[in-house]
Write a protein that holds these residues in place. Structure first.
Motif, PDB file in Angstrom:
ATOM      1  N   GLY A 108      -6.687   2.169  -2.678  1.00 60.81           N
ATOM      2  CA  GLY A 108      -5.316   2.332  -2.183  1.00 60.81           C
ATOM      3  C   GLY A 108      -4.723   3.705  -2.437  1.00 60.81           C
ATOM      4  N   ALA A 109      -5.503   4.638  -2.986  1.00 52.60           N
ATOM      5  CA  ALA A 109      -4.967   5.963  -3.310  1.00 52.60           C
ATOM      6  C   ALA A 109      -5.095   6.944  -2.143  1.00 52.60           C
ATOM      7  N   GLU A 110      -5.552   6.471  -0.988  1.00 49.81           N
ATOM      8  CA  GLU A 110      -5.596   7.270   0.245  1.00 49.81           C
ATOM      9  C   GLU A 110      -6.325   8.607   0.063  1.00 49.81           C
ATOM     10  N   THR A 142      -6.914   2.544   1.751  1.00 47.94           N
ATOM     11  CA  THR A 142      -5.582   1.972   1.996  1.00 47.94           C
ATOM     12  C   THR A 142      -5.433   0.564   1.422  1.00 47.94           C
ATOM     13  N   ASN A 143      -6.466   0.082   0.699  1.00 44.69           N
ATOM     14  CA  ASN A 143      -6.443  -1.317   0.245  1.00 44.69           C
ATOM     15  C   ASN A 143      -6.114  -2.226   1.429  1.00 44.69           C
ATOM     16  N   ARG A 172      -8.887  -4.797  -2.248  1.00 45.19           N
ATOM     17  CA  ARG A 172      -8.953  -4.665  -3.700  1.00 45.19           C
ATOM     18  C   ARG A 172      -9.773  -5.753  -4.387  1.00 45.19           C
ATOM     19  N   TYR A 192      -0.107   4.634  -5.711  1.00 50.24           N
ATOM     20  CA  TYR A 192      -1.113   4.107  -6.638  1.00 50.24           C
ATOM     21  C   TYR A 192      -0.657   2.791  -7.250  1.00 50.24           C
ATOM     22  N   GLN A 221      -9.840   0.241  -9.724  1.00 50.91           N
ATOM     23  CA  GLN A 221      -8.622  -0.304  -9.124  1.00 50.91           C
ATOM     24  C   GLN A 221      -7.611   0.799  -8.838  1.00 50.91           C
ATOM     25  N   LEU A 222      -7.574   1.806  -9.699  1.00 51.78           N
ATOM     26  CA  LEU A 222      -6.645   2.918  -9.462  1.00 51.78           C
ATOM     27  C   LEU A 222      -7.008   3.665  -8.179  1.00 51.78           C
ATOM     28  N   GLU A 274       0.148  -2.268   4.293  1.00 50.76           N
ATOM     29  CA  GLU A 274      -1.301  -2.139   4.415  1.00 50.76           C
ATOM     30  C   GLU A 274      -1.744  -0.877   5.136  1.00 50.76           C
ATOM     31  N   HIS A 275      -0.845  -0.129   5.727  1.00 49.43           N
ATOM     32  CA  HIS A 275      -1.252   1.085   6.438  1.00 49.43           C
ATOM     33  C   HIS A 275      -1.366   2.290   5.514  1.00 49.43           C
ATOM     34  N   GLY A 276      -0.667   2.257   4.397  1.00 49.04           N
ATOM     35  CA  GLY A 276      -0.617   3.412   3.500  1.00 49.04           C
ATOM     36  C   GLY A 276       0.574   4.302   3.820  1.00 49.04           C
ATOM     37  N   ILE A 277       0.796   5.271   2.941  1.00 48.04           N
ATOM     38  CA  ILE A 277       1.937   6.180   3.072  1.00 48.04           C
ATOM     39  C   ILE A 277       1.585   7.398   3.925  1.00 48.04           C
ATOM     40  N   GLN A 323      -2.245  -2.434 -11.604  1.00 48.23           N
ATOM     41  CA  GLN A 323      -3.663  -2.662 -11.893  1.00 48.23           C
ATOM     42  C   GLN A 323      -4.155  -1.728 -12.990  1.00 48.23           C
ATOM     43  N   THR A 334      -6.526  10.601  -2.353  1.00 50.75           N
ATOM     44  CA  THR A 334      -5.882  11.683  -3.102  1.00 50.75           C
ATOM     45  C   THR A 334      -6.376  11.782  -4.536  1.00 50.75           C
ATOM     46  N   LEU A 335      -7.133  10.779  -4.990  1.00 51.32           N
ATOM     47  CA  LEU A 335      -7.614  10.793  -6.380  1.00 51.32           C
ATOM     48  C   LEU A 335      -9.123  10.957  -6.458  1.00 51.32           C
ATOM     49  N   ASN A 389      -6.581  -8.945  -0.545  1.00 59.05           N
ATOM     50  CA  ASN A 389      -6.770  -7.633   0.076  1.00 59.05           C
ATOM     51  C   ASN A 389      -8.146  -7.054  -0.292  1.00 59.05           C
ATOM     52  N   SER A 449       0.857  -1.191   0.000  1.00 55.60           N
ATOM     53  CA  SER A 449       0.000   0.000   0.000  1.00 55.60           C
ATOM     54  C   SER A 449       0.893   1.241   0.000  1.00 55.60           C
TER      55      SER A 449
END
Lengths: 464, 464
Positions: free
Chosen positions: B197-199, B146-147, B160, A189, B193-194, B418-421, A193, B201-202, B158, A186
């Motif tokens: 997990g993009a937290e 965060t997927n 996803r 992006y 899918q994009l 798995e936590h994200g950035i 995928q 931001t998208l 996950n 994670s």
């Protein structure tokens, strides 16, 4: 051929195999669609990812479009080169690079034929479970480009689920090493995928790490003869309730007629309008009793009027042929192909709506329905009547596809379930994706292919 | 609060619930990280997606950043609002909107708590299988952002893999309806899918359609006491060979000490340096024999020196508590958290390399290792020694995280499994993603959030 751009490519990459014979241009310039006259500039056969990067840089300088090319079994024109593009064939990049027994992954080059990949997995006692009839010709790179689905999606999902890592070359010639086989990641992006299913318009796959899994338990195949469309999904519900399904497929009497003419054996004495193929875990008495129970339930309810269950793997293969042989049995007729999906809950109402449209619009046409009904994916092939020319036939089909597209929009469906958009479905993309989505896709394509050289003209046009 | 921008928001959306009490700003402005002083402009509680769109349009006009907010159980600062952002809380968008028995999907709002979603699935005899200890607080919207992975990735993958459809609002205020629950859809780029997990931001997730599946067979839990690091993956291989695993987890003696201090029961008489938790299908004599066989093999090989197997579901829960209670047992100590992944084949060499780094760099620190070793994901928590201030502690941890990041780069791993950035791992993103990848991510973010209002400053900075 003395095109100045090609001469410069030869000069810059003297070791690159290039073909320009008319027969090669014809052969490599098309896929299984037959609507465009192939007209590539040349065919390049890079041997490694560095060569792919060099070709991309050349293409940017020369403003030549690149068409990635695997087994060219595509049905949407995604691998067609009809406008002077360079075909980038991955035939020479077809090796298995690595197997890892702990990760249970194979790392392969994109030109590897699916069947060879499946065989490589079996050598290690594992399977790559994505499977479909073109397995002997299609390449894993093309499977990734279309997010290929096939006959066992109901159990294993699409290609997307099995790609643990991707190396791709972007339209700027950058090599991206995406996800590197990680199970959990994670960190920004998931470009992996994004690339899967992008039909070569966002990057060229030069390496893939695919996940493998344990072989399935033994299975049986049961074919049901179904008297009425309304019963199809009742049979599905009964099967799903009591069996562990690995495939659930569908075809019509029209499809059966074609496949029997091509040598398949008819297990039934009488013709029914619809047929279903269920593949399910077997091998124990409990399994057998469940299968029999399902069949009896379906008979009692009047959902089926006949059925046959495989007693051997040879018989299972023969039953599968009834379904898997359809595409081949139609190939010589050059049918107009639709490959649509809706949610499985929408299948009965959608099929009814489509049948009404076809009966009204195509009263005299031979329409062959088949497909992966258990995951909402139907193939609707329209056969060209004798005496109708190619162009008139396609024009007539496209008129009806516009109605199909509008109906799909109403049902929330998709104009392409697994073949991709390519050239064939480009004009209908707007029925499946909103203007806002297409604008986002256009923006993303600009980011990954700023010079417009990756499979130009495919999926959607770059200029709005 | 009489900020002019807020006044205009109130004017434009008189029905929108807004909170500006200092206690609310504090409460909603942070997640489970404790490094940033919350300082949001206000908290907005939209009731539907139209309200979210209106807030986005306001944010664009006023140039106010938006921080999407669910259960705020995140460990990377992804939901922190410390720079005058508007927190967009989904607490009021927490309903189950639809269940479809044929598609086997639930359609839900993003603020729904994971545990409530799991309960809603069970009401229909199905499960949503993504699961982790924060289930009672975290929301599905945050899971998607965060997927999220958790404890059963080894069997179910996950988040996803379980999202069949997403409705999102982009940074331009457009509502995108992505994939609409389809199983197969090869019609252009998979923006769903994009977004996963993009937290945030998208795009802001305003609705999700999640797939459900059949409940698993009965399971047993076995905990192994392992004397040496080298044996960990040998035990994993033995378990995977003979059992059908649904979870395979790991912790150290240091972790055990913390969790026992918080009331868990120690099933072992002696302390071992490492412990493994295996959950696997049970319920038949064959299953029981296989479990016993694995245990005996591991004992014979000297890979384990003790083990315990659950005899009841109460005992299984007690054994799970040894692993699942760790995070909570450490919370008051405000540990510095690492959440890394490598391919499982790399685990032994990676752990050895990390141990050497920690022994050299942190000789006196309490380092607590645990995690989802069966999918390559380790949590490495560093406990602040008495007498070291917060800032000095974090600076010291970040010095070592830079070494960790370099080691991960060498092993092809990820700085966040798995936590994200979020904010916490931002400066280490370049160890996991190449400059070319980050440039592509930056370009994509510009497409979906052209005004820079979606969770600004998270994952990476927009300006290079």
């Amino acid at each position: 051929m003395n095109d100045a751009r090609l001469s410069r490519l030869r000069e810059q990459m003297p070791e690159l195999l290039l073909k320009t014979d008319p027969a090669d241009l014809e052969f490599y310039g098309r896929d299984w669609t037959r609507r465009w006259q192939p007209a590539p500039l040349a065919i390049a056969f890079p041997a490694d990812s560095a060569a792919v990067q060099a070709i991309v840089r050349w293409a940017v300088r020369e403003q030549v479009g690149l068409v990635p090319s695997g087994g060219r079994t595509g049905l949407s024109g995604g691998a067609v080169a009809a406008r002077g593009e360079l075909v980038l064939s991955f035939e020479r990049m077809n090796r298995v690079l690595d197997f890892d027994p702990v990760d249970r992954t194979l790392t392969v080059q994109p030109g590897l034929v699916l069947e060879s990949l499946q065989a490589a997995a079996l050598q290690h006692g594992l399977i790559y479970p994505v499977d479909f009839a073109a397995r002997g010709s299609c390449s894993i790179g093309g499977n990734i480009a279309t997010n290929a689905g096939g006959i066992r999606v109901i159990r294993y999902g699409n290609t997307r689920e099995w790609i643990a890592g991707l190396k791709v070359v972007t339209g700027s010639g950058e090599l991206l090493d995406l996800n590197r086989g990680l199970i959990k990641n994670s960190s920004g992006y998931d470009l992996r995928q994004l690339l899967i299913g992008a039909e070569g318009t966002l990057g060229l796959v030069v390496e893939a790490t695919v996940r493998l899994t344990d072989p399935p338990p033994p299975s049986n195949v049961m074919v049901f003869a179904v008297p009425a469309m309304e019963a199809l999904m009742e049979v599905f519900a009964a099967c799903r309730r009591r069996l562990s399904l690995s495939a659930f497929e569908f075809f019509t009497d029209r499809a059966l007629e074609h496949v029997l003419r091509h040598g398949a054996q008819n297990p039934f004495a009488q013709i029914s309008p619809f047929y279903l193929v269920a593949e399910f875990d077997a091998g124990s008495e409990a399994h057998e009793a469940a299968a029999l129970g399902v069949f009896e339930e379906c008979l009692d309810q009047g959902w089926v009027n006949d059925g046959v269950i495989s007693q051997s793997s040879a018989q299972a293969a023969a039953l599968w042929r009834l379904r898997e042989g359809i595409t081949e049995s139609l190939a010589a007729l050059k049918p107009y192909k639709n490959d649509i999906s809706v949610r499985i809950s929408q299948i009965p109402r959608f099929m009814q709506a489509m049948r009404e449209i076809f009966e009204r619009e195509y009263p005299d046409y031979d329409i062959v329905w088949f497909g992966h009904i258990g995951d909402g994916n139907l193939h609707i092939n329209v056969i060209r009547p004798d005496g109708v020319g190619d162009e008139a036939f396609i024009a007539e089909c496209e008129r009806v596809t516009a109605l199909l597209s509008a109906t799909l929009a109403r049902f929330g469906g998709s104009i392409s379930a697994e073949h991709g958009i390519g050239l064939v479905k480009k004009k209908y993309l707007e029925g499946t994706r909103s203007a806002a989505e297409i604008a986002v896709m256009r923006g993303i394509r600009q980011v990954l292919d700023p010079h417009g050289i990756l499979n130009p003209g495919k999926v959607f046009d770059v200029e709005a």
